[in-house]
Design an enzyme around this catalytic site. Structure first.
Site, PDB file in Angstrom:
ATOM      1  N   TYR A   1     -12.651  -1.838  -3.522  1.00 47.21           N
ATOM      2  CA  TYR A   1     -13.102  -1.996  -2.136  1.00 47.21           C
ATOM      3  C   TYR A   1     -14.627  -1.929  -2.010  1.00 47.21           C
ATOM      4  O   TYR A   1     -15.138  -1.642  -0.937  1.00 47.21           O
ATOM      5  CB  TYR A   1     -12.468  -0.925  -1.251  1.00 47.21           C
ATOM      6  CG  TYR A   1     -11.102  -1.284  -0.710  1.00 47.21           C
ATOM      7  CD1 TYR A   1     -10.866  -2.479  -0.023  1.00 47.21           C
ATOM      8  CD2 TYR A   1     -10.026  -0.403  -0.839  1.00 47.21           C
ATOM      9  CE1 TYR A   1      -9.628  -2.792   0.496  1.00 47.21           C
ATOM     10  CE2 TYR A   1      -8.762  -0.707  -0.316  1.00 47.21           C
ATOM     11  CZ  TYR A   1      -8.581  -1.904   0.354  1.00 47.21           C
ATOM     12  OH  TYR A   1      -7.346  -2.207   0.876  1.00 47.21           O
TER      13      TYR A   1
ATOM     14  N   GLU B   1      -9.883 -10.360  -7.505  1.00 41.65           N
ATOM     15  CA  GLU B   1      -8.885  -9.299  -7.333  1.00 41.65           C
ATOM     16  C   GLU B   1      -7.722  -9.449  -8.319  1.00 41.65           C
ATOM     17  O   GLU B   1      -7.186  -8.455  -8.814  1.00 41.65           O
ATOM     18  CB  GLU B   1      -8.384  -9.303  -5.882  1.00 41.65           C
ATOM     19  CG  GLU B   1      -9.488  -8.886  -4.900  1.00 41.65           C
ATOM     20  CD  GLU B   1      -9.038  -8.896  -3.441  1.00 41.65           C
ATOM     21  OE1 GLU B   1      -7.904  -9.323  -3.140  1.00 41.65           O
ATOM     22  OE2 GLU B   1      -9.848  -8.466  -2.599  1.00 41.65           O
TER      23      GLU B   1
ATOM     24  N   HIS C   1      -2.201  -5.351   1.592  1.00 45.32           N
ATOM     25  CA  HIS C   1      -3.520  -5.966   1.387  1.00 45.32           C
ATOM     26  C   HIS C   1      -3.300  -7.398   0.943  1.00 45.32           C
ATOM     27  O   HIS C   1      -2.351  -7.687   0.223  1.00 45.32           O
ATOM     28  CB  HIS C   1      -4.295  -5.229   0.285  1.00 45.32           C
ATOM     29  CG  HIS C   1      -5.498  -6.009  -0.195  1.00 45.32           C
ATOM     30  ND1 HIS C   1      -6.718  -5.926   0.427  1.00 45.32           N
ATOM     31  CD2 HIS C   1      -5.640  -6.922  -1.195  1.00 45.32           C
ATOM     32  CE1 HIS C   1      -7.566  -6.753  -0.177  1.00 45.32           C
ATOM     33  NE2 HIS C   1      -6.940  -7.362  -1.172  1.00 45.32           N
TER      34      HIS C   1
ATOM     35  N   LYS D   1       0.818  -1.214   0.000  1.00 49.42           N
ATOM     36  CA  LYS D   1       0.000   0.000   0.000  1.00 49.42           C
ATOM     37  C   LYS D   1       0.859   1.275   0.000  1.00 49.42           C
ATOM     38  O   LYS D   1       2.078   1.221   0.269  1.00 49.42           O
ATOM     39  CB  LYS D   1      -0.924  -0.033   1.219  1.00 49.42           C
ATOM     40  CG  LYS D   1      -2.012  -1.116   1.160  1.00 49.42           C
ATOM     41  CD  LYS D   1      -2.902  -1.036   2.400  1.00 49.42           C
ATOM     42  CE  LYS D   1      -4.085  -1.980   2.344  1.00 49.42           C
ATOM     43  NZ  LYS D   1      -4.955  -1.832   3.545  1.00 49.42           N
TER      44      LYS D   1
HETATM   45  O1  CDP Z   1      -7.205  -5.602   4.968  1.00 47.46           O
HETATM   46  P1  CDP Z   1      -8.018  -6.531   5.825  1.00 47.46           P
HETATM   47  O2  CDP Z   1      -8.690  -7.610   5.025  1.00 47.46           O
HETATM   48  O3  CDP Z   1      -7.215  -7.064   6.982  1.00 47.46           O
HETATM   49  O4  CDP Z   1      -9.161  -5.641   6.503  1.00 47.46           O
HETATM   50  P2  CDP Z   1     -10.632  -5.274   5.999  1.00 47.46           P
HETATM   51  O5  CDP Z   1     -11.547  -5.408   7.161  1.00 47.46           O
HETATM   52  O6  CDP Z   1     -10.980  -6.004   4.754  1.00 47.46           O
HETATM   53  O7  CDP Z   1     -10.516  -3.713   5.692  1.00 47.46           O
HETATM   54  C1  CDP Z   1      -9.895  -3.275   4.503  1.00 47.46           C
HETATM   55  C2  CDP Z   1      -8.981  -2.139   4.848  1.00 47.46           C
HETATM   56  O8  CDP Z   1      -9.753  -1.049   5.339  1.00 47.46           O
HETATM   57  C3  CDP Z   1      -7.970  -2.424   5.964  1.00 47.46           C
HETATM   58  O9  CDP Z   1      -6.809  -3.072   5.520  1.00 47.46           O
HETATM   59  C4  CDP Z   1      -7.680  -1.027   6.476  1.00 47.46           C
HETATM   60  O10 CDP Z   1      -6.689  -0.404   5.676  1.00 47.46           O
HETATM   61  C5  CDP Z   1      -8.998  -0.301   6.279  1.00 47.46           C
HETATM   62  N1  CDP Z   1      -9.744  -0.178   7.526  1.00 47.46           N
HETATM   63  C6  CDP Z   1      -9.785   1.059   8.166  1.00 47.46           C
HETATM   64  O11 CDP Z   1      -9.199   2.025   7.684  1.00 47.46           O
HETATM   65  N2  CDP Z   1     -10.496   1.204   9.337  1.00 47.46           N
HETATM   66  C7  CDP Z   1     -11.141   0.162   9.878  1.00 47.46           C
HETATM   67  N3  CDP Z   1     -11.812   0.320  11.014  1.00 47.46           N
HETATM   68  C8  CDP Z   1     -11.100  -1.091   9.245  1.00 47.46           C
HETATM   69  C9  CDP Z   1     -10.390  -1.233   8.065  1.00 47.46           C
HETATM   70 MG    MG Z   2     -10.190  -7.521   3.593  1.00 48.53          MG
END
Ligand code: CDP
Ligand code: MG
Length: 133
Positions: free
Chosen positions: A49, A126, A115, A9
């Protein structure tokens, strides 16, 4: 043998950590099948996203992912999807285990450096999103 999509990222690319993070993947047995360094438009981040479109962090997340260069990669390994999620660590770097990429490099829950696809269905979606020609 599975393939998964990985993104380094903007916070990590900005700190020139992309080569270091790629070495970690390779040392853990991942083969980098495809890779490119790109910057995407906010509209593309919104599409990528889309699953999070109802979340309060969606707008900031899409601003962030499109804010600077990223490195997108197709990683291959046995159980690549789960193995990559384990190597990345928890979404919030504070909760990430020792030895994970997010523990080592993540700055905050939003600037968490990497990610990784979370299922085989999403991995295919993806990979196609970034590498379908
Ligand atoms: O990336 P990951 O699958 O671990 O998390 P996600 O729940 O799919 O969320 C996608 C991305 O959103 C995360 O990697 C974070 O960068 C962001 N995020 C955030 O900014 N604030 C949150 N409360 C949760 C996620
Ligand atoms: Mg995710």
């Amino acid at each position: 043998i599975e393939q998964t999509l990985s993104i380094i990222k903007p916070d990590a690319v900005e700190r020139n950590l992309d080569n270091e993070i790629k070495e970690i993947f390779k040392n853990k047995g991942f083969i980098i099948l495809k890779e490119k360094k790109i910057q995407i438009e906010k509209s593309e981040a919104e599409k990528f996203y889309k699953v999070h479109e109802t979340k309060p962090f969606y707008n900031d997340l899409c601003d962030y992912l499109s804010s600077g260069p990223i490195v997108v990669m197709v990683l291959q390994k046995e159980n690549a999807i789960l193995e990559n999620r384990k190597l990345m660590g928890a979404t919030n770097p504070i909760d990430a285990e020792e030895g994970t990429i997010r523990k080592k490099y993540g700055i905050s829950i939003d600037k968490n450096s990497v990610h990784g696809s979370d299922s085989s269905e999403n991995a295919q979606i993806e990979i196609d999103f970034f590498f379908k020609d």
